[in-house]
Design a protein around this motif. Structure first.
Motif, mmCIF file in Angstrom:
data_model
loop_
_atom_site.group_PDB
_atom_site.id
_atom_site.type_symbol
_atom_site.label_atom_id
_atom_site.label_comp_id
_atom_site.label_asym_id
_atom_site.label_seq_id
_atom_site.Cartn_x
_atom_site.Cartn_y
_atom_site.Cartn_z
ATOM 1 N N PHE A 47 -1.917 -17.547 17.452
ATOM 2 C CA PHE A 47 -1.056 -17.846 16.305
ATOM 3 C C PHE A 47 0.099 -16.851 16.223
ATOM 4 O O PHE A 47 1.243 -17.221 15.942
ATOM 5 N N CYS A 48 -0.204 -15.575 16.479
ATOM 6 C CA CYS A 48 0.836 -14.538 16.445
ATOM 7 C C CYS A 48 1.959 -14.832 17.442
ATOM 8 O O CYS A 48 3.133 -14.561 17.176
ATOM 9 N N SER A 49 1.586 -15.391 18.589
ATOM 10 C CA SER A 49 2.593 -15.668 19.617
ATOM 11 C C SER A 49 3.383 -16.941 19.340
ATOM 12 O O SER A 49 4.481 -17.132 19.872
ATOM 13 N N GLN A 50 2.851 -17.821 18.479
ATOM 14 C CA GLN A 50 3.489 -19.113 18.236
ATOM 15 C C GLN A 50 4.144 -19.237 16.864
ATOM 16 O O GLN A 50 4.943 -20.154 16.641
ATOM 17 N N ALA A 51 3.826 -18.357 15.930
ATOM 18 C CA ALA A 51 4.357 -18.464 14.557
ATOM 19 C C ALA A 51 5.872 -18.318 14.527
ATOM 20 O O ALA A 51 6.467 -17.633 15.368
ATOM 21 N N GLU A 52 6.500 -18.953 13.544
ATOM 22 C CA GLU A 52 7.958 -18.874 13.393
ATOM 23 C C GLU A 52 8.401 -17.453 13.055
ATOM 24 O O GLU A 52 9.471 -17.022 13.449
ATOM 25 N N ARG A 53 7.549 -16.754 12.302
ATOM 26 C CA ARG A 53 7.848 -15.360 11.950
ATOM 27 C C ARG A 53 6.623 -14.503 12.241
ATOM 28 O O ARG A 53 5.494 -14.947 12.086
ATOM 29 N N LYS A 54 6.899 -13.278 12.618
ATOM 30 C CA LYS A 54 5.828 -12.316 12.816
ATOM 31 C C LYS A 54 6.306 -10.969 12.281
ATOM 32 O O LYS A 54 7.314 -10.435 12.749
ATOM 33 N N HIS A 55 5.625 -10.470 11.280
ATOM 34 C CA HIS A 55 5.988 -9.180 10.678
ATOM 35 C C HIS A 55 4.768 -8.269 10.708
ATOM 36 O O HIS A 55 3.724 -8.597 10.142
ATOM 37 N N ASP B 179 7.983 -1.854 5.629
ATOM 38 C CA ASP B 179 7.300 -2.837 6.475
ATOM 39 C C ASP B 179 6.741 -4.004 5.671
ATOM 40 O O ASP B 179 6.291 -5.000 6.250
ATOM 41 N N GLN B 180 6.761 -3.898 4.327
ATOM 42 C CA GLN B 180 6.272 -4.981 3.471
ATOM 43 C C GLN B 180 7.394 -5.883 2.962
ATOM 44 O O GLN B 180 7.166 -7.050 2.634
ATOM 45 N N LYS B 181 8.594 -5.330 2.892
ATOM 46 C CA LYS B 181 9.721 -6.091 2.317
ATOM 47 C C LYS B 181 9.997 -7.404 3.041
ATOM 48 O O LYS B 181 10.201 -8.439 2.383
ATOM 49 N N PRO B 182 10.021 -7.439 4.403
ATOM 50 C CA PRO B 182 10.263 -8.726 5.074
ATOM 51 C C PRO B 182 9.201 -9.769 4.753
ATOM 52 O O PRO B 182 9.489 -10.966 4.702
ATOM 53 N N ILE B 183 7.956 -9.313 4.525
ATOM 54 C CA ILE B 183 6.869 -10.233 4.200
ATOM 55 C C ILE B 183 7.092 -10.837 2.816
ATOM 56 O O ILE B 183 6.896 -12.044 2.611
ATOM 57 N N MET B 184 7.547 -10.018 1.883
ATOM 58 C CA MET B 184 7.788 -10.493 0.519
ATOM 59 C C MET B 184 8.973 -11.453 0.441
ATOM 60 O O MET B 184 9.137 -12.169 -0.544
ATOM 61 N N GLU B 185 9.787 -11.494 1.478
ATOM 62 C CA GLU B 185 10.924 -12.431 1.508
ATOM 63 C C GLU B 185 10.520 -13.816 2.004
ATOM 64 O O GLU B 185 11.312 -14.756 1.965
ATOM 65 N N TYR B 186 9.297 -13.957 2.469
ATOM 66 C CA TYR B 186 8.802 -15.240 2.986
ATOM 67 C C TYR B 186 8.825 -16.306 1.885
ATOM 68 O O TYR B 186 8.394 -16.080 0.761
ATOM 69 N N ARG B 187 9.349 -17.499 2.232
ATOM 70 C CA ARG B 187 9.341 -18.622 1.293
ATOM 71 C C ARG B 187 8.917 -19.929 1.961
ATOM 72 O O ARG B 187 8.995 -20.980 1.352
ATOM 73 N N LYS C 253 -3.482 -5.137 3.226
ATOM 74 C CA LYS C 253 -3.424 -6.588 3.457
ATOM 75 C C LYS C 253 -3.684 -7.375 2.180
ATOM 76 O O LYS C 253 -2.949 -8.314 1.853
ATOM 77 N N THR C 254 -4.741 -7.001 1.458
ATOM 78 C CA THR C 254 -5.062 -7.716 0.217
ATOM 79 C C THR C 254 -3.932 -7.571 -0.791
ATOM 80 O O THR C 254 -3.545 -8.535 -1.465
ATOM 81 N N PHE C 255 -3.382 -6.377 -0.887
ATOM 82 C CA PHE C 255 -2.277 -6.097 -1.813
ATOM 83 C C PHE C 255 -1.087 -7.013 -1.538
ATOM 84 O O PHE C 255 -0.546 -7.648 -2.450
ATOM 85 N N ILE C 256 -0.677 -7.120 -0.280
ATOM 86 C CA ILE C 256 0.537 -7.877 0.034
ATOM 87 C C ILE C 256 0.317 -9.373 -0.111
ATOM 88 O O ILE C 256 1.197 -10.106 -0.580
ATOM 89 N N VAL C 257 -0.870 -9.874 0.276
ATOM 90 C CA VAL C 257 -1.157 -11.305 0.123
ATOM 91 C C VAL C 257 -1.177 -11.676 -1.354
ATOM 92 O O VAL C 257 -0.612 -12.711 -1.763
ATOM 93 N N ALA C 258 -1.800 -10.845 -2.179
ATOM 94 C CA ALA C 258 -1.863 -11.119 -3.617
ATOM 95 C C ALA C 258 -0.471 -11.139 -4.234
ATOM 96 O O ALA C 258 -0.137 -12.030 -5.033
ATOM 97 N N HIS C 259 0.375 -10.171 -3.878
ATOM 98 C CA HIS C 259 1.718 -10.109 -4.443
ATOM 99 C C HIS C 259 2.603 -11.245 -3.939
ATOM 100 O O HIS C 259 3.414 -11.789 -4.701
ATOM 101 N N LEU C 260 2.453 -11.616 -2.672
ATOM 102 C CA LEU C 260 3.262 -12.719 -2.143
ATOM 103 C C LEU C 260 2.849 -14.045 -2.771
ATOM 104 O O LEU C 260 3.710 -14.863 -3.141
ATOM 105 N N MET D 60 7.985 -3.762 -9.100
ATOM 106 C CA MET D 60 7.111 -3.287 -8.026
ATOM 107 C C MET D 60 7.946 -2.921 -6.804
ATOM 108 O O MET D 60 8.771 -3.712 -6.353
ATOM 109 N N GLN D 61 7.737 -1.732 -6.285
ATOM 110 C CA GLN D 61 8.464 -1.269 -5.115
ATOM 111 C C GLN D 61 7.594 -1.451 -3.883
ATOM 112 O O GLN D 61 6.431 -1.054 -3.861
ATOM 113 N N PHE D 62 8.160 -2.056 -2.843
ATOM 114 C CA PHE D 62 7.413 -2.309 -1.616
ATOM 115 C C PHE D 62 7.938 -1.435 -0.487
ATOM 116 O O PHE D 62 9.113 -1.064 -0.453
#
Length: 730
Positions: A294-302, A6-14, A28-35, A1-3
């Motif tokens: 939450f956006c202002s306080q999260a460790e990551r924001k993509h 702007d989606q690649k950093p999200i898919m690197e989340y662990r 949004k649904t696509f990226i949440v499902a794949h992650l 699957m090619q992302f």
């Protein structure tokens, strides 16, 4: 699957907290499902599960299907590794474990909307009979008091909404009736919250006696149970090692608290949403500030800011609206209505290419009246369908009655359509049928009521229908019921033009139904309603609606033994009736709707969220519907109240904030108006971003020139004309 990039950093989340603001059409649904699938594939969720929380049952099914499909393609079976549910399903799961810890019986039930409406109406009526009528009249202006005899029941229907909203606000801020009574001890004069305090207390007691909790209770009690029971809290914190929340611009305070608490152990919380699509706050407890915080306080924001849904020109228009609002909006309070989040077109990846219409696909028109808008829209829709039979069309309007109005007109010219609104023809058809039947049965010798009933039952536009319905008023009911309709028609209308044979067959069928009903007119009202339902061929939803109406009437008769067929018919035929409107909202909830080229979609702007069409008509862009100023008329203001009480919900919420020790603005009415303007801006943004290739913006003056084109329409029209000139020179 090619992302996408702007989606690649999200898919690197662990792990950790991550905020994902996403523009319309970003996937949004696509990226949440794949992650989620990626985390399951790599087994980093072990020994816990991945939890995905959303807010609609249709979204639950969509997520399940997508995650399952991704995993199956990789040969992974993982049914026990993830759960997808609504926030209320999660709360129910928690509360079922330990209801005793919050003092409720393990046999508790969630009150359905029908019973809730009946319970709250009963509490309001009891309060009204005791002292409420006098208190309510004190809120009314001189003009409101003058018109009370004529408009009083309409005012009280509004009061139901006011009480319901403020009771929800009190509950979600953990203010019990007992605590409220303490806080009100030193409150002097008229207070909106004080006015509904007795209703609130009676409603809570009624729920307890009957063994029910409502949806607000469900969230609050599940959160309270987690706080009070260490074992319960640890069980759920360990059960879910990763939590994903979708559409969290629509989250409320308690929902946010539950998910933050459950993610404490692992701190693995991903929240996805779009602040620019927050359009529910003025009539629900949701507030975009919780996602913003939450956006202002999260460790990551993509940010997912690339979208392939719309053409480059439609994206430019949406981005221009963002830019204009943030820098040039005439009201400074409204310049933060839209986040500085601009949509980017796809680039470098052929499979993600944006649509490219053959010409500049955006148009703007202003007309002298709403009738002219309708006339032009009907012609344009018909022409577009002829030229583009494979493309989808969406017609978006501000109000439910406009949906019904346009749908009827489209069907009249032979265009099939779907209605997405809370008063669509589908939703009101069965209540209208019941209403006209009961109206006739209350006066069975009235030929005009018979005529109304037949007109409602025969909803098809058959040849000769209008002529026949018109002639019925010249007949005697006995003749219509005792003779064969075909013979009667032959004798009375023989010299008229031909009619559709189906019309005669339908008329004969419904006359037989009416004769049957007249034999059973002595039944109790709820049994009569159920009997009507059995006589008619109804689908599952319509049967449920009939049963709901019968149940509601049965409940009402406990307290109104003198309730008449005429009164019930009036309620059923009143499209603004909050009781049946809310019941219909529940029964006819639109799930998994997908536009098709064969059928035009007519929708309110609110109902269009999450959908897309090749061509969108965005109508009624007037100043009243999309205001840019904090002065003028607002639908949230009740004209019949005194000036200091004109927006009772805003005033009540301000009183509650004060009780909680929170800072409040000097003028809650102005802030409420700013909230409305901000939400209308976002609603306009949502409407624009539903379009893929073609977008038609339409505004109008009303007949009395009391309304005029919205400021946004004028600004966007100028932008469109400039872009069109550039496009022609290219």
């Amino acid at each position: 699957m090619q992302f996408r990039e702007d989606q690649k950093p999200i898919m690197e989340y662990r792990g950790g907290t991550m905020a994902v603001p996403a523009v319309p059409g970003a996937g949004k649904t696509f990226i949440v499902a794949h992650l989620a699938a990626k985390i399951i594939e790599e087994k980093i969720h072990k020994p816990g599960k991945v939890l995905i929380v959303t807010y609609m049952n249709s979204a639950v099914n969509n997520f399940k299907s997508r995650i399952s499909s991704v995993l199956e393609n990789k040969g992974i079976t993982a049914n026990g590794d993830y759960e997808v549910m609504t926030i209320h399903s999660l709360a129910m799961k928690i509360l079922k474990e330990r209801p005793d810890v919050v003092g409720i019986n393990e046999e508790f039930q969630i009150i359905d909307d029908l019973k809730k409406i009946a319970f709250l109406n009963e509490c309001i009526e009891n309060w009204r009979r005791k002292n409420g009528e006098r208190i309510f009249r004190l809120l009314l202006s001189d003009n409101g008091n003058k018109k009370y005899n004529e408009k009083g029941e309409y005012y009280w229907r509004d009061f139901f909404t006011i009480a319901d909203n403020l009771i929800s606000e009190l509950k979600l801020n953990s203010i019990s009736p007992e605590l409220l009574l303490e806080r009100l001890e030193n409150v002097e004069g008229i207070s909106i919250v004080k006015s509904i305090s007795q209703i609130y207390d009676a409603y809570i007691k009624k729920l307890r006696i009957e063994g029910y909790i409502d949806y607000n209770d469900l969230l609050l009690l599940s959160y309270k149970a987690l706080l009070l029971d260490d074992k319960l809290r640890e069980k759920f914190k360990n059960k879910y090692s990763f939590i994903f929340e979708d559409e969290c611009q629509d989250s409320n305070l308690v929902q946010s608290k539950i998910l933050l608490l459950l993610s404490e152990n692992n701190n693995n919380l991903v929240r996805v949403g779009d602040l620019n699509q927050s359009i529910m706050g003025t009539f629900t407890s949701s507030d975009p500030k919780f996602f913003a915080n939450f956006c202002s306080q999260a460790e990551r924001k993509h940010i997912m800011n690339m979208a392939g849904r719309s053409s480059n020109e439609i994206i430019n228009l949406a981005n221009y609206l963002v830019s204009y609002v943030r820098s040039e909006h005439p009201e400074e309070k409204c310049r933060g209505a839209l986040e500085e989040q601009y949509i980017r077109v796809m680039s470098g990846m052929e499979e993600f290419k944006n649509p490219e219409p053959e010409d500049y696909g955006i148009y703007s028109y202003c007309f002298s009246s709403w009738d002219k808008v309708k006339e032009t829209t009907l012609k344009a829709v018909k022409n577009f369908k002829i030229k583009n039979p494979d493309k989808t069309i969406g017609v978006l309007v501000p109000y439910n009655n406009q949906v019904t109005e346009l749908a009827k007109e489209l069907r009249r010219i032979g265009i099939e359509c779907d209605e997405l609104s809370t008063t669509s023809e589908k939703r009101i058809k069965i209540t209208n049928t019941l209403g006209y039947m009961l109206r006739f049965l209350s006066e069975p010798d009235n030929i005009m009521r018979f005529k109304e009933l037949i007109n409602c039952l025969i909803d098809e536009n058959l040849l000769g229908k209008e002529e026949l319905i018109g002639r019925i008023s010249n007949c005697e009911i006995e003749d219509l019921l005792e003779n064969k309709i075909a013979d009667l028609y032959e004798n009375q209308f023989s010299e008229e033009k031909l009619v559709d044979r189906k019309l005669i067959e339908l008329l004969e069928k419904y006359v037989d139904t009416i004769k049957d009903l007249l034999k059973h007119n002595e039944m109790s009202m709820e049994r009569l309603i159920l009997y009507i339902g059995n006589l008619l061929k109804l689908d599952v939803n319509d049967k449920a609606m009939v049963e709901a109406v019968a149940s509601y009437i049965q409940y009402e008769q406990k307290y109104r033994t003198d309730l008449t067929l005429e009164e019930v018919s009036q309620r059923l035929l009143d499209v603004k009736n909050s009781v049946f409107k809310q019941i219909a909202d529940v029964i006819y909830e639109i799930q998994g709707y997908e536009p098709t080229p064969e059928r035009v979609t007519i929708s309110t702007c609110h109902k269009s969220k999450g959908l897309e069409w090749d061509c969108v008509f965005l109508l009624s862009l007037t100043d009243y519907n999309f205001p840019s100023s904090l002065s003028g008329k607002f639908r949230s203001d009740h004209y019949y109240f005194k000036e200091e009480f004109k927006n009772p919900i805003a005033l009540g919420k301000a009183e509650i904030q004060k009780m909680l020790g929170q800072s409040i603005c000097n003028n809650p009415f102005i802030q409420a108006r700013a909230d409305v303007v901000n939400e209308k801006i976002r609603l306009l943004y949502v409407g624009i971003t539903r379009a893929k290739e073609y977008l038609l913006l339409m505004s109008n003056y009303d007949e009395g020139k009391k309304d005029c084109p919205s400021k946004y329409f004028d600004v966007l029209k100028k932008f469109i004309e400039n872009r069109k000139a550039i496009y022609k020179r290219m």
